[in-house]
Design a protein around this motif. Structure first.
Motif, short mmCIF file in Angstrom:
data_model
loop_
_atom_site.label_atom_id
_atom_site.label_comp_id
_atom_site.label_asym_id
_atom_site.label_seq_id
_atom_site.Cartn_x
_atom_site.Cartn_y
_atom_site.Cartn_z
N LYS A 51 0.84 -1.21 0.00
CA LYS A 51 0.00 0.00 0.00
C LYS A 51 0.88 1.25 0.00
O LYS A 51 0.66 2.18 -0.78
CB LYS A 51 -0.92 -0.03 1.23
CG LYS A 51 -1.75 1.21 1.43
CD LYS A 51 -2.88 1.31 0.43
CE LYS A 51 -3.74 2.52 0.68
NZ LYS A 51 -3.94 3.34 -0.49
N GLN A 52 1.89 1.27 0.88
CA GLN A 52 2.76 2.43 0.98
C GLN A 52 3.54 2.65 -0.32
O GLN A 52 3.60 3.78 -0.83
CB GLN A 52 3.72 2.26 2.16
CG GLN A 52 4.57 3.48 2.43
CD GLN A 52 5.51 3.30 3.61
OE1 GLN A 52 5.85 2.17 3.97
NE2 GLN A 52 5.91 4.39 4.22
N CYS A 54 2.78 1.68 -3.34
CA CYS A 54 1.86 2.09 -4.41
C CYS A 54 1.42 3.54 -4.21
O CYS A 54 1.23 4.27 -5.20
CB CYS A 54 0.66 1.14 -4.48
SG CYS A 54 1.12 -0.50 -5.09
N ASP A 55 1.27 3.97 -2.96
CA ASP A 55 0.96 5.38 -2.71
C ASP A 55 2.09 6.28 -3.20
O ASP A 55 1.84 7.32 -3.82
CB ASP A 55 0.71 5.63 -1.21
CG ASP A 55 -0.69 5.26 -0.76
OD1 ASP A 55 -1.54 4.92 -1.62
OD2 ASP A 55 -0.93 5.29 0.46
N GLN A 88 4.13 -4.53 -8.86
CA GLN A 88 3.43 -3.28 -8.51
C GLN A 88 3.73 -2.14 -9.48
O GLN A 88 3.26 -1.02 -9.27
CB GLN A 88 3.77 -2.86 -7.07
CG GLN A 88 3.42 -3.91 -6.03
CD GLN A 88 1.98 -4.36 -6.08
OE1 GLN A 88 1.08 -3.58 -6.35
NE2 GLN A 88 1.75 -5.65 -5.83
N THR A 145 -0.73 3.17 5.60
CA THR A 145 -1.88 3.71 4.89
C THR A 145 -2.07 5.18 5.23
O THR A 145 -2.10 5.56 6.39
CB THR A 145 -3.15 2.92 5.28
OG1 THR A 145 -2.91 1.54 4.98
CG2 THR A 145 -4.36 3.40 4.50
#
Length: 157
Positions: A51-52, A54-55, A88, A145
């Protein structure tokens, strides 16, 4: 809990040269004259770290437009990083620190509390290094997140 030496704004960023996902050496000095976000995360391909990453990927254009580069560092070996980058579609360097020397030098490895227990591991951390190689922002125990959005707010990006 034994105290891990932490970096503070104004401190000199510890130098490093680590292999990227392709085994190519990348050094902090490669970013001299530019601002760089250096973030430390526990493990490639885990839910929070994915998540991190991809952010950061999804916000990279805005960060780059603001003059900020991004580099991620974990204890993963280059082969695992390569799979993570490919899966990713990450567009910034991920560096391998399996000996945890760089993690330790930056205060991103040591004792932490996880699920109410004291454990030793990677402390999810993010730093902004200025053009001269000094720490401008030091954030420890960040959340995977929402962290990039908060960082953008903090940096007015």
């Amino acid at each position: 809990m034994s105290a891990t030496k932490r970096l503070s704004p104004g401190d000199r960023a510890p130098a490093f040269t680590l292999p990227d996902a392709n085994g190519k050496p990348v050094s902090l000095s490669d970013y001299a004259g530019r601002k760089v976000i250096v973030y430390f995360y526990p493990a490639a391909s885990t839910p929070g770290c994915t998540k991190q990453a991809c952010d950061f990927r999804d916000n990279l254009a805005e960060l780059n437009d603001a003059g900020l580069e991004v580099v991620g560092i974990s204890p993963d070996k280059p082969a695992k990083l390569a799979k993570f980058v490919e899966a990713q579609e990450l567009t910034f360097p991920l560096l391998s620190d399996p000996d945890k020397d760089v993690l330790t030098a930056w205060g991103a490895f040591g004792e932490k509390t996880m699920y109410g227990k004291v454990v030793t591991g990677v402390i999810r951390s993010t730093f902004l290094v200025d053009e001269e190689g000094n720490i401008e922002v030091a954030q420890y125990n960040v959340r995977a997140t929402g962290h990039v959005a908060k960082l953008r707010r903090d940096l007015s990006v």
